[in-house]
Design an enzyme around this catalytic site. Sequence first.
Site, PDB file in Angstrom:
ATOM      1  N   PRO A 103       0.846  -1.197   0.000  1.00 18.09           N
ATOM      2  CA  PRO A 103       0.000   0.000   0.000  1.00 18.09           C
ATOM      3  C   PRO A 103       0.881   1.245   0.000  1.00 18.09           C
ATOM      4  CG  PRO A 103       0.093  -0.953   2.201  1.00 18.09           C
ATOM      5  CD  PRO A 103       0.822  -1.903   1.288  1.00 18.09           C
ATOM      6  N   GLN A 123      -6.360  -0.849   3.467  1.00 17.52           N
ATOM      7  CA  GLN A 123      -5.550  -0.434   4.610  1.00 17.52           C
ATOM      8  C   GLN A 123      -6.194   0.745   5.326  1.00 17.52           C
ATOM      9  OE1 GLN A 123      -1.627   1.782   4.578  1.00 17.52           O
ATOM     10  NE2 GLN A 123      -0.863  -0.239   5.189  1.00 17.52           N
ATOM     11  N   CYS A 151       3.804   3.686   8.090  1.00 12.29           N
ATOM     12  CA  CYS A 151       3.986   4.930   7.348  1.00 12.29           C
ATOM     13  C   CYS A 151       4.887   5.887   8.131  1.00 12.29           C
ATOM     14  CB  CYS A 151       2.643   5.598   7.081  1.00 12.29           C
ATOM     15  SG  CYS A 151       2.796   7.141   6.156  1.00 12.29           S
ATOM     16  N   LYS A 197       1.042  -3.986   8.893  1.00 10.68           N
ATOM     17  CA  LYS A 197       2.294  -3.573   8.271  1.00 10.68           C
ATOM     18  C   LYS A 197       3.065  -2.696   9.251  1.00 10.68           C
ATOM     19  CE  LYS A 197       4.255  -2.009   3.887  1.00 10.68           C
ATOM     20  NZ  LYS A 197       5.288  -1.069   4.355  1.00 10.68           N
ATOM     21  N   ASN A 252       9.532  -6.543   3.086  1.00  9.29           N
ATOM     22  CA  ASN A 252       9.359  -5.313   2.320  1.00  9.29           C
ATOM     23  C   ASN A 252      10.615  -4.445   2.453  1.00  9.29           C
ATOM     24  OD1 ASN A 252       7.573  -2.252   2.814  1.00  9.29           O
ATOM     25  ND2 ASN A 252       7.932  -3.209   0.843  1.00  9.29           N
ATOM     26  N   GLY A 253      10.974  -3.780   1.352  1.00 10.05           N
ATOM     27  CA  GLY A 253      12.103  -2.863   1.384  1.00 10.05           C
ATOM     28  C   GLY A 253      13.189  -3.225   0.393  1.00 10.05           C
ATOM     29  N   ASP A 254      13.390  -2.370  -0.614  1.00 11.21           N
ATOM     30  CA  ASP A 254      14.489  -2.500  -1.584  1.00 11.21           C
ATOM     31  C   ASP A 254      14.397  -3.756  -2.450  1.00 11.21           C
ATOM     32  OD1 ASP A 254      15.376  -0.170  -0.472  1.00 11.21           O
ATOM     33  OD2 ASP A 254      17.121  -1.040   0.528  1.00 11.21           O
ATOM     34  N   ARG A 305       8.110   0.938  -3.856  1.00 10.85           N
ATOM     35  CA  ARG A 305       8.665   1.893  -4.824  1.00 10.85           C
ATOM     36  C   ARG A 305       9.227   1.217  -6.071  1.00 10.85           C
ATOM     37  NH1 ARG A 305      13.020   4.669  -1.544  1.00 10.85           N
ATOM     38  NH2 ARG A 305      13.010   2.623  -0.525  1.00 10.85           N
TER      39      ARG A 305
END
Length: 344
Positions: A29, A83, A113, A152, A213-215, A238
Amino acid sequence: MRDSVSSQTDRPLPRIGRHTLPNRVILAPMAGVTDRPFRQLCRELGAGLVVSEMVTADSRLWHTRKSRQRMIHRGEPGPRSVQIAGGDPEMLAEAARLNAESGAEIIDINMGCPAKKVCNKAAGSALLRDERLVADILEAVVAAVEIPVTLKIRTGWCADSRNAERVAKLAENAGIAALAVHGRTREQRYTGEAEYDTIAAIKQQVSIPVFANGDVTTPQRAADVLAYTGADAVMIGRGAQGNPWLFREIEHYLATGREHAPPTTEEFVDTMRWHLRALHEHYGEYLGVRVARKHIGWYLASHDPGRERRARFNRLEQASQQFEFLHELFRGDAVAIDNGIHAA
């Protein structure tokens, strides 16, 4: 690398309540990004689950145009994951109930967030500083609905307060159906590199599905992260901006150990055109033109090092001008587009 790939085919696919995901690739999200058009596109290109933009838990604000557009899920294939964000247990519980009545099949709670405007309201990743409140929120939301609830989080508020492992146990004990962990603290926002040791530790300590999650921006990185952490799926944020094909590329790589062919020039341009049209239909021309600047800019970024094309596109004020821009770019500069796609 083949070992890290083959290890994924030996495990059952992740389940969220009664929902078995078709693969191990999830769209994260993202506020202002994962609207209905982008969710539809990513799902068609291989995302096993897509999660909506966060909706405020304060239903008194749902009359705003932004909130109304974020809550449109009619006709979307399931499971539909919505979410919610906020800091009050009762308000979040009520938001979960109302979204479930409106067709949500999974409720996701935002405690990841890092945005100031969210954290300043004691929501998002700011909640990680108060574990008692975390537990109260999780218990209230899970009790409020009969559909599965996911969570999350980040690894903690800052380097000195990494408490994701404790929060993960709270989540499991409260009945959370799956947990997504971004491998950064709130203090890091999106700087530096994501770390996966915390995610690996969490996976060892809980029995619920864990999403890393991440990269995660390439199929190879996805396979490595899954192998290193033992996570049940990767969650892409992203990395999907301007590259919705990443989902099918990861899915293909995990299944075969081979790279999927990149999109052809024709597919690249057709996808941009479809996305542009869908944004105008969803938002209307005035707002659609403005939202499109962001999304189309991400597509163009891979072969626009000087930003000239994006700057030209951003000056356009009408939908017809945006379509004409893509038409002219494709007709007059197909070689450059093709080179950009295959170099990205």
